[in-house]
Write a protein that holds these residues in place. Sequence first.
Motif, mmCIF file in Angstrom:
data_model
loop_
_atom_site.group_PDB
_atom_site.id
_atom_site.type_symbol
_atom_site.label_atom_id
_atom_site.label_comp_id
_atom_site.label_asym_id
_atom_site.label_seq_id
_atom_site.Cartn_x
_atom_site.Cartn_y
_atom_site.Cartn_z
ATOM 1 N N GLY A 94 -34.674 -36.349 33.280
ATOM 2 C CA GLY A 94 -34.677 -35.536 34.429
ATOM 3 C C GLY A 94 -35.448 -34.239 34.796
ATOM 4 N N ASP A 95 -36.578 -34.461 33.748
ATOM 5 C CA ASP A 95 -37.638 -33.178 33.812
ATOM 6 C C ASP A 95 -38.815 -33.508 34.916
ATOM 7 O OD1 ASP A 95 -36.349 -31.879 32.002
ATOM 8 O OD2 ASP A 95 -37.649 -32.361 30.377
ATOM 9 N N CYS A 96 -38.697 -34.718 35.413
ATOM 10 C CA CYS A 96 -39.893 -35.065 36.501
ATOM 11 C C CYS A 96 -40.076 -34.136 37.445
ATOM 12 C CB CYS A 96 -39.639 -36.515 36.936
ATOM 13 S SG CYS A 96 -40.234 -37.878 35.830
ATOM 14 N N ASN A 97 -38.725 -33.868 38.067
ATOM 15 C CA ASN A 97 -38.907 -32.608 39.236
ATOM 16 C C ASN A 97 -39.162 -31.652 39.076
ATOM 17 O OD1 ASN A 97 -37.932 -34.793 41.199
ATOM 18 N ND2 ASN A 97 -35.862 -34.209 40.801
ATOM 19 N N ASP A 121 -43.644 -41.913 33.166
ATOM 20 C CA ASP A 121 -44.054 -42.000 34.606
ATOM 21 C C ASP A 121 -43.205 -41.037 35.264
ATOM 22 O OD1 ASP A 121 -46.631 -42.979 33.849
ATOM 23 O OD2 ASP A 121 -46.157 -45.037 34.400
ATOM 24 N N CYS A 122 -43.562 -40.337 36.458
ATOM 25 C CA CYS A 122 -42.711 -39.796 37.360
ATOM 26 C C CYS A 122 -43.168 -40.522 38.699
ATOM 27 C CB CYS A 122 -42.832 -38.140 37.379
ATOM 28 S SG CYS A 122 -42.249 -37.655 35.941
ATOM 29 N N HIS A 152 -38.063 -41.915 37.088
ATOM 30 C CA HIS A 152 -38.880 -41.830 35.858
ATOM 31 C C HIS A 152 -38.993 -43.315 35.150
ATOM 32 C CE1 HIS A 152 -35.093 -41.430 33.658
ATOM 33 N NE2 HIS A 152 -35.702 -42.227 32.724
ATOM 34 N N ALA A 153 -39.735 -43.595 34.423
ATOM 35 C CA ALA A 153 -40.246 -44.755 33.737
ATOM 36 C C ALA A 153 -40.864 -44.247 32.375
ATOM 37 C CB ALA A 153 -41.025 -45.964 34.425
ATOM 38 N N ASN A 162 -36.466 -48.065 33.302
ATOM 39 C CA ASN A 162 -36.518 -47.099 34.451
ATOM 40 C C ASN A 162 -35.377 -46.340 34.583
ATOM 41 O OD1 ASN A 162 -38.992 -47.965 35.592
ATOM 42 N ND2 ASN A 162 -38.158 -50.187 35.766
ATOM 43 N N GLY A 163 -35.645 -45.279 35.288
ATOM 44 C CA GLY A 163 -34.336 -44.468 35.478
ATOM 45 C C GLY A 163 -34.283 -43.768 36.846
#
Length: 117
Positions: free
Chosen positions: A19-22, A70-71, A85-86, A116-117
């Motif tokens: 959940g850290d991508c954003n 990867d975001c 994310h991946a 992948n997420g």
Amino acid sequence: MSGALDFFQKHVVKEMKPGDCNDNMRAINKDIRRCKMINTFFLDPKRTLDQICTSAKNHLTVNINLRYTDCHRCQDNYPDYTYNHAVGQATRVTVSCNEKRKPYHLAEVVKVEENNG
């Protein structure tokens, strides 16, 4: 922080949850004032990438064994955005190095994607 983000601020983290991508993309997007389509973050708690530009070459390709996230942008409405994310394993990376032997651009990553997420 003043000025543009450097290579390590854009691409290297000690840890990263799905959940850290954003949150991690917020600083990058603020710097460029748009929502970047994709960004790779290397999980490098041992700081193995710190000395990546030890040679005098402009473009350097090295074998690595680092996990990455990867975001991927899935919604673009700057400054409001959402990233998926991946995650996987990176086996080789090509970076551009400046005259001070510091990386400034991530040119290519050879990856083994896991999910992948």
